[in-house]
Design a protein around this motif. Structure first.
Motif, mmCIF file in Angstrom:
data_model
loop_
_atom_site.group_PDB
_atom_site.id
_atom_site.type_symbol
_atom_site.label_atom_id
_atom_site.label_comp_id
_atom_site.label_asym_id
_atom_site.label_seq_id
_atom_site.Cartn_x
_atom_site.Cartn_y
_atom_site.Cartn_z
ATOM 1 N N ASN A 7 -33.770 137.055 94.340
ATOM 2 C CA ASN A 7 -33.735 136.835 92.868
ATOM 3 C C ASN A 7 -33.404 135.186 92.666
ATOM 4 O OD1 ASN A 7 -32.003 136.438 90.313
ATOM 5 N ND2 ASN A 7 -31.555 138.439 90.125
ATOM 6 N N MET A 8 -34.473 134.569 92.052
ATOM 7 C CA MET A 8 -34.095 132.959 91.841
ATOM 8 C C MET A 8 -33.182 132.529 91.043
ATOM 9 S SD MET A 8 -36.545 131.958 94.052
ATOM 10 C CE MET A 8 -37.011 133.246 95.164
ATOM 11 N N SER A 9 -32.824 133.581 89.969
ATOM 12 C CA SER A 9 -31.832 132.888 89.190
ATOM 13 C C SER A 9 -30.525 132.916 89.861
ATOM 14 C CB SER A 9 -31.883 133.741 87.871
ATOM 15 O OG SER A 9 -32.878 133.448 87.243
ATOM 16 N N GLN A 10 -30.282 133.879 90.858
ATOM 17 C CA GLN A 10 -29.012 133.997 91.535
ATOM 18 C C GLN A 10 -28.943 133.026 92.382
ATOM 19 O OE1 GLN A 10 -28.596 137.791 93.102
ATOM 20 N NE2 GLN A 10 -26.382 137.848 93.261
ATOM 21 N N LEU A 11 -30.028 132.823 93.114
ATOM 22 C CA LEU A 11 -30.149 131.722 93.883
ATOM 23 C C LEU A 11 -29.628 130.440 93.473
ATOM 24 C CD1 LEU A 11 -30.684 130.613 96.968
ATOM 25 C CD2 LEU A 11 -32.967 130.629 96.053
ATOM 26 N N ALA A 12 -30.212 129.947 92.510
ATOM 27 C CA ALA A 12 -29.955 128.792 91.731
ATOM 28 C C ALA A 12 -28.423 128.691 91.228
ATOM 29 C CB ALA A 12 -30.786 128.720 90.527
ATOM 30 N N MET A 13 -27.853 129.762 90.733
ATOM 31 C CA MET A 13 -26.595 129.939 90.154
ATOM 32 C C MET A 13 -25.699 129.862 91.579
ATOM 33 S SD MET A 13 -26.740 132.682 87.154
ATOM 34 C CE MET A 13 -25.453 133.839 88.481
ATOM 35 N N SER A 14 -25.962 130.276 92.505
ATOM 36 C CA SER A 14 -25.180 130.261 93.844
ATOM 37 C C SER A 14 -25.227 128.631 94.316
ATOM 38 C CB SER A 14 -25.743 131.023 94.927
ATOM 39 O OG SER A 14 -25.526 132.433 94.351
ATOM 40 N N VAL A 15 -26.382 128.085 94.620
ATOM 41 C CA VAL A 15 -26.467 126.717 95.014
ATOM 42 C C VAL A 15 -25.621 125.805 94.038
ATOM 43 C CG1 VAL A 15 -27.964 124.902 95.611
ATOM 44 C CG2 VAL A 15 -28.646 127.126 96.093
ATOM 45 N N LYS A 16 -25.827 126.143 92.709
ATOM 46 C CA LYS A 16 -24.787 125.181 91.717
ATOM 47 C C LYS A 16 -23.357 125.397 91.926
ATOM 48 C CE LYS A 16 -24.035 124.433 86.838
ATOM 49 N NZ LYS A 16 -23.275 123.588 87.063
ATOM 50 N N GLN A 17 -23.046 126.577 92.247
ATOM 51 C CA GLN A 17 -21.774 126.888 92.711
ATOM 52 C C GLN A 17 -21.180 126.223 93.804
ATOM 53 O OE1 GLN A 17 -20.721 130.914 93.301
ATOM 54 N NE2 GLN A 17 -18.549 130.546 92.830
ATOM 55 N N VAL A 18 -22.157 126.100 94.890
ATOM 56 C CA VAL A 18 -21.792 125.313 95.824
ATOM 57 C C VAL A 18 -21.499 123.756 95.711
ATOM 58 C CG1 VAL A 18 -22.787 124.392 98.116
ATOM 59 C CG2 VAL A 18 -22.753 126.678 97.614
ATOM 60 N N ASP A 19 -22.692 123.392 94.736
ATOM 61 C CA ASP A 19 -22.593 121.761 94.209
ATOM 62 C C ASP A 19 -21.309 121.514 93.771
ATOM 63 O OD1 ASP A 19 -23.862 119.406 94.441
ATOM 64 O OD2 ASP A 19 -24.738 119.690 92.488
ATOM 65 N N ASP A 20 -21.019 122.451 92.705
ATOM 66 C CA ASP A 20 -19.885 122.267 91.786
ATOM 67 C C ASP A 20 -18.550 122.141 92.457
ATOM 68 O OD1 ASP A 20 -21.407 122.126 89.602
ATOM 69 O OD2 ASP A 20 -20.880 124.195 88.847
ATOM 70 N N THR A 21 -18.656 123.027 93.773
ATOM 71 C CA THR A 21 -17.547 123.093 94.623
ATOM 72 C C THR A 21 -17.183 121.742 95.253
ATOM 73 O OG1 THR A 21 -17.526 125.473 94.778
ATOM 74 C CG2 THR A 21 -16.230 124.337 96.568
ATOM 75 N N ILE A 22 -18.302 121.116 95.894
ATOM 76 C CA ILE A 22 -18.391 119.820 96.487
ATOM 77 C C ILE A 22 -17.939 118.955 95.424
ATOM 78 C CG2 ILE A 22 -19.925 117.984 97.310
ATOM 79 C CD1 ILE A 22 -21.705 120.484 98.435
ATOM 80 N N GLU A 23 -18.255 118.790 94.256
ATOM 81 C CA GLU A 23 -17.757 117.810 93.286
ATOM 82 C C GLU A 23 -16.328 117.808 93.086
ATOM 83 O OE1 GLU A 23 -20.161 116.622 89.710
ATOM 84 O OE2 GLU A 23 -21.844 118.092 90.402
ATOM 85 N N LEU A 24 -15.867 119.171 93.157
ATOM 86 C CA LEU A 24 -14.532 119.420 92.693
ATOM 87 C C LEU A 24 -13.717 118.843 94.000
ATOM 88 C CD1 LEU A 24 -12.185 120.469 91.088
ATOM 89 C CD2 LEU A 24 -12.529 122.777 92.008
ATOM 90 N N ALA A 25 -14.003 119.152 95.279
ATOM 91 C CA ALA A 25 -13.562 118.698 96.483
ATOM 92 C C ALA A 25 -13.452 117.134 96.354
ATOM 93 C CB ALA A 25 -14.128 119.486 97.515
ATOM 94 N N HIS A 26 -14.413 116.528 95.925
ATOM 95 C CA HIS A 26 -14.519 115.119 96.017
ATOM 96 C C HIS A 26 -13.391 114.752 95.171
ATOM 97 C CE1 HIS A 26 -16.144 111.251 95.000
ATOM 98 N NE2 HIS A 26 -16.516 111.013 96.411
ATOM 99 N N GLU A 27 -13.579 115.108 93.889
ATOM 100 C CA GLU A 27 -12.631 114.787 92.845
ATOM 101 C C GLU A 27 -11.186 114.901 93.538
ATOM 102 O OE1 GLU A 27 -10.615 113.465 89.430
ATOM 103 O OE2 GLU A 27 -12.760 113.121 90.113
#
Length: 82
Positions: A7-27
């Motif tokens: 499911n490409m939409s689910q894949l994109a949402m999951s990668v976005k969640q990883v990216d958002d988590t990285i940004e939050l950890a950086h902050e």
């Protein structure tokens, strides 16, 4: 969209969640770094700076992930069975 068992939409949402988590950890690391600077805590400050650099690198590595998913989807979608 659902193709070849992925499911490409689910894949994109999951990668976005990883990216958002990285940004939050950086902050959070950035905020902790400022807190440690107030108390001259150089050793932990250095570790936090190193962590922030690694998180920045991880965030940069995911740049363009949506285009990569789309390109892979198109590539997988064009596979012809013989």
């Amino acid at each position: 969209m659902h193709d070849v068992g992925m499911n490409m939409s689910q894949l994109a949402m999951s990668v976005k969640q990883v990216d958002d988590t990285i940004e939050l950890a950086h902050e959070w690391s950035h905020q902790l770094l400022h807190a440690t600077e107030n108390f001259d805590m150089e050793r932990i400050g250095a570790k936090l700076e190193a962590a922030m650099a690694a998180l920045h690198e991880a965030h940069a590595a995911l740049e363009g992930y949506e285009e990569a998913i789309e390109a892979d989807h198109n590539s997988v979608g064009s596979v012809k069975l013989v």
